[in-house]
Design a protein around this motif. Structure first.
Motif, PDB file in Angstrom:
ATOM      1  N   PRO A 158       0.819  -1.221   0.000  1.00  0.00           N
ATOM      2  CA  PRO A 158       0.000   0.000   0.000  1.00  0.00           C
ATOM      3  C   PRO A 158       0.848   1.265   0.000  1.00  0.00           C
ATOM      4  N   ILE A 211       2.222   2.030  -3.379  1.00  0.00           N
ATOM      5  CA  ILE A 211       1.174   2.558  -4.252  1.00  0.00           C
ATOM      6  C   ILE A 211       0.907   4.035  -3.957  1.00  0.00           C
ATOM      7  N   MET A 212       0.844   4.338  -2.646  1.00  0.00           N
ATOM      8  CA  MET A 212       0.579   5.727  -2.293  1.00  0.00           C
ATOM      9  C   MET A 212       1.691   6.653  -2.744  1.00  0.00           C
ATOM     10  N   GLU A 272       3.735   6.154  -5.225  1.00  0.00           N
ATOM     11  CA  GLU A 272       3.707   6.247  -6.683  1.00  0.00           C
ATOM     12  C   GLU A 272       2.601   7.213  -7.119  1.00  0.00           C
ATOM     13  N   ALA A 273       1.455   7.126  -6.457  1.00  0.00           N
ATOM     14  CA  ALA A 273       0.350   8.024  -6.796  1.00  0.00           C
ATOM     15  C   ALA A 273       0.739   9.475  -6.561  1.00  0.00           C
ATOM     16  N   ALA A 274       1.400   9.715  -5.443  1.00  0.00           N
ATOM     17  CA  ALA A 274       1.822  11.084  -5.142  1.00  0.00           C
ATOM     18  C   ALA A 274       2.828  11.562  -6.180  1.00  0.00           C
ATOM     19  N   ARG A 275       3.714  10.646  -6.575  1.00  0.00           N
ATOM     20  CA  ARG A 275       4.713  11.023  -7.584  1.00  0.00           C
ATOM     21  C   ARG A 275       4.020  11.402  -8.894  1.00  0.00           C
ATOM     22  N   LEU A 327      -0.406   1.889 -12.644  1.00  0.00           N
ATOM     23  CA  LEU A 327      -0.760   2.043 -11.241  1.00  0.00           C
ATOM     24  C   LEU A 327      -2.223   1.691 -11.009  1.00  0.00           C
ATOM     25  N   LEU A 380      -3.654  -1.081  -8.517  1.00  0.00           N
ATOM     26  CA  LEU A 380      -4.618  -0.699  -7.494  1.00  0.00           C
ATOM     27  C   LEU A 380      -5.864  -1.585  -7.583  1.00  0.00           C
ATOM     28  N   ALA A 434      -6.231  -6.229   1.449  1.00  0.00           N
ATOM     29  CA  ALA A 434      -4.862  -5.963   1.018  1.00  0.00           C
ATOM     30  C   ALA A 434      -4.566  -4.473   1.073  1.00  0.00           C
ATOM     31  N   ILE A 435      -5.631  -3.675   0.948  1.00  0.00           N
ATOM     32  CA  ILE A 435      -5.401  -2.229   0.972  1.00  0.00           C
ATOM     33  C   ILE A 435      -6.501  -1.552   1.781  1.00  0.00           C
ATOM     34  N   ILE A 488      -6.836   4.584   2.306  1.00  0.00           N
ATOM     35  CA  ILE A 488      -5.706   4.765   1.388  1.00  0.00           C
ATOM     36  C   ILE A 488      -6.195   4.711  -0.051  1.00  0.00           C
ATOM     37  N   VAL A 547      -5.687   7.519  -2.915  1.00  0.00           N
ATOM     38  CA  VAL A 547      -5.001   7.241  -4.182  1.00  0.00           C
ATOM     39  C   VAL A 547      -5.923   7.581  -5.348  1.00  0.00           C
ATOM     40  N   GLU A 580      -5.862  11.212  -6.047  1.00  0.00           N
ATOM     41  CA  GLU A 580      -4.658  11.656  -6.755  1.00  0.00           C
ATOM     42  C   GLU A 580      -4.736  11.284  -8.233  1.00  0.00           C
ATOM     43  N   LEU A 581      -5.209  10.049  -8.460  1.00  0.00           N
ATOM     44  CA  LEU A 581      -5.253   9.597  -9.852  1.00  0.00           C
ATOM     45  C   LEU A 581      -6.285  10.392 -10.655  1.00  0.00           C
TER      46      LEU A 581
END
Ligand SMILES: CC(C)(COP(=O)(O)OP(=O)(O)OC[C@H]1O[C@@H](n2cnc3c(N)ncnc32)[C@H](O)[C@@H]1OP(=O)(O)O)[C@@H](O)C(=O)NCCC(=O)NCCS
Ligand SMILES: CC(C)(COP(=O)(O)OP(=O)(O)OC[C@H]1O[C@@H](n2cnc3c(N)ncnc32)[C@H](O)[C@@H]1OP(=O)(O)O)[C@@H](O)C(=O)NCCC(=O)NCCS
Lengths: 340, 340
Positions: A3, A6-7, A9-12, B52, B56, B65-66, B70, B74, B77-78
């Motif tokens: 997780p 993933i977070m 990467e999303a922020a990036r 991503l 996700l 799993a997540i 979160i 995410v 952001e996406l």
């Protein structure tokens, strides 16, 4: 999957998106500013040019005030300036004068001018290949109708297939007129008449749609007007095929010679396809004569025939006008070319 | 005038022209290169986003799993990344996915996307004022025909004015369809149905042109189809006027709120004109019901009437389809809006 990864990467990605958006906004506004300053310079150049031209003209009027050799040289320089303003790269940044009413009527105030020469050439090539594709249909469609008429339909055209064909014609002429206007905005030298010619043809297709297709008895006689219309359409197909062949070759020769930029060519120059033009023109003249002939036949049908429909009269007049205009403009093109 | 001064001035202008042309060429190629590099970055971002998103999605499938918090963050952001790619300034540099077949069919491979938001807004405003101008004609044209019919023409419509009107309708729907496609390329959220709706209307106008307008005797009875068509057209005018009022206000409110950039607004948000929408919708529903009713009347005319013309049947079916589609899409719009 982690997780946290993933977070992160999303922020990036969100950060990268923001940066990209800023860069795009900056580029667009910077480009716009630079374009504006070039526009200003072009406008200033244009007004200088006009001023100089008028003082040159007034000097030329007073005999002996200016040497003819000097005048010629100045003319040459001014021609170059005009070329830059009208056809150079800067031209694609200036508000287009050629952006005609027709495009505005159909599309609204949208810019269809491409700034890059490569794109302009692509548009031109696509136009040529569009004409190629349609020229075949142009031949096949009306000839099929005429053949079916005598073989299957017993001398009597049914309304629906003819109307479908007329709708297609209307669509075709509209698109040709739109595309030619777009080409003209993109710096093509096309004579306005060839575009007006397509307006006339659009009008004819529209009128022919309202033209009642009469049924038995005696339909061979009553449908004379429609038949003549189909014969004219076939002829148009032949003219188009021949013209396409010539014009595609002309474009390719020009590209091959690296003369796609118009400033480098003398206006009207045929770039090595004069032979083809000499072959094409007699055929075009014959077709144009035939066009006028069919127009006159239509007019006779209307005045001598069973019922006098206004559609037949207007189509007849339009055909004669189109034939005259086509002939006059082909002649003018030839005369302009023979000067070089 | 001094010949030497003229020559010097001409030489200066020629030099300035050359410099200007070089500057323009440099700007165009530099801009192109920078745009290309932004395009590359956008493509890379797009593929990262897709990757991503899929990881996700697969994480979300495995329960636990997540964390749902979160996942939500995410997602947010996406969503921002997607907004930049689809509607940000960089979007105007990317090849448009929305560039539909219709525009290609009519214009060829020409770019109608404006890079600057100001220009995009101008196109939208011009479209709104175009609709305003035509909405009046939409009311006046058919009602004049219907009035003249009972007052002057003795219950019998003559063919030519009706056909002129139908040609105008065809032109109008074609331009609306073209302009809406252009808007959609320029980032408007218009639902595809409203464009398809205009394709249907184009088809109806075309078909009505081939529709024979019968004469005396008994024309009041034979022309029933044409009359219904005119009544429908008047209704369209009313719908258009109401819709325009609402939509113009909506655009202005959005501009005033500085929300013209779509990323800033929640999708479907009405920006303070919900009240108007509540007023508009019942009227629209009534008009849509009326549209279906006229379609059914047309169908009845065709099956019960004197001659069964295919034009009347097809127009009837089209009207019913358009009514259903309009209703469904208005409902969907309302549902989407009520979610916020
Ligand atoms: C006479 C003719 C062969 C001259 O063609 P040309 O050598 O290309 O003529 P120009 O040098 O004046 O061409 C200037 C530009 O106009 C274009 N052009 C010329 N005639 C055109 C036409 N009829 N339709 C579309 N574009 C045309 C050329 O492609 C060229 O474009 P560019 O500047 O982008 O390269 C051509 O105009 C022609 O075929 N006309 C007759 C058409 C006719 O009569 N048809 C009906 C017969 S029934
Ligand atoms: C229901 C309705 C009022 C909703 O309008 P809305 O609030 O603007 O709808 P949306 O939020 O979905 O609009 C999204 C976009 O589509 C545009 N749009 C919506 N409906 C449109 C239509 N019918 N024609 C053209 N554009 C339309 C909007 O202007 C907006 O554009 P933007 O993104 O560039 O700002 C409108 O769709 C409508 O009037 N539909 C009914 C039409 C009808 O039934 N006519 C025939 C009756 S006989």
């Amino acid at each position: 999957v982690d997780p946290n990864a993933i977070m992160e990467e999303a922020a990036r990605l969100a950060e990268a998106a923001r940066e990209l958006d800023d860069a795009a906004a900056a580029l667009i506004s910077r480009t716009w500013n630079e374009e504006q300053s070039l526009r200003q310079r072009a406008l200033a150049l244009e007004s200088d040019l006009r001023r100089l031209q008028s003082s040159l003209d007034s000097a030329a009027k007073k005999k002996g005030a200016i040497d003819s050799k000097i005048a010629e040289k100045v003319d040459e320089e001014l021609y170059r300036v005009r070329c830059v303003i009208n056809d150079g790269d800067v031209a694609s940044l200036l508000p287009s004068k050629a952006h005609g009413r027709f495009l505005k009527m159909f599309l609204g105030p949208v810019n269809v001018r491409a700034t890059r020469k490569e794109v302009q050439l692509k548009v031109k090539e696509e136009y040529n290949s569009y004409r190629d594709r349609t020229a075949f249909l142009f031949l096949i469609f009306p000839s099929t109708l005429l053949l079916l008429r005598s073989w299957v339909w017993d001398g009597c055209l049914p309304a629906l297939p003819v109307q479908l064909y007329q709708v297609w014609l209307l669509y075709l002429y509209t698109t040709l007129a739109l595309r030619e206007n777009i080409l003209s905005v993109n710096g093509s030298d096309i004579r306005p008449w060839w575009i007006y010619h397509h307006y006339c043809a659009m009008l004819m297709a529209l009128i022919s749609l309202t033209w009642e297709i009469r049924r038995q008895p005696d339909c061979a006689y009553k449908q004379r007007g429609v038949q003549l219309f189909l014969v004219w359409a076939m002829m148009q197909g032949v003219a188009m095929l021949l013209q396409n062949r010539y014009q595609r070759q002309r474009l390719y020769t020009r590209i091959a010679l690296g003369k796609a930029k118009r400033m480098d060519v003398v206006w009207g120059e045929t770039a090595g396809v004069e032979g083809q033009l000499l072959l094409l023109c007699p055929i075009l003249f014959i077709l144009q004569g035939f066009e006028a002939f069919i127009g006159l036949l239509l007019l006779r049908t209307a005045f001598v025939g069973v019922t006098c429909e206004w559609q037949v009269i207007v189509c007849g007049i339009l055909l004669v006008l189109m034939a005259i205009g086509n002939f006059a403009n082909t002649m003018q093109t030839l005369i302009a070319k023979s000067r070089f």
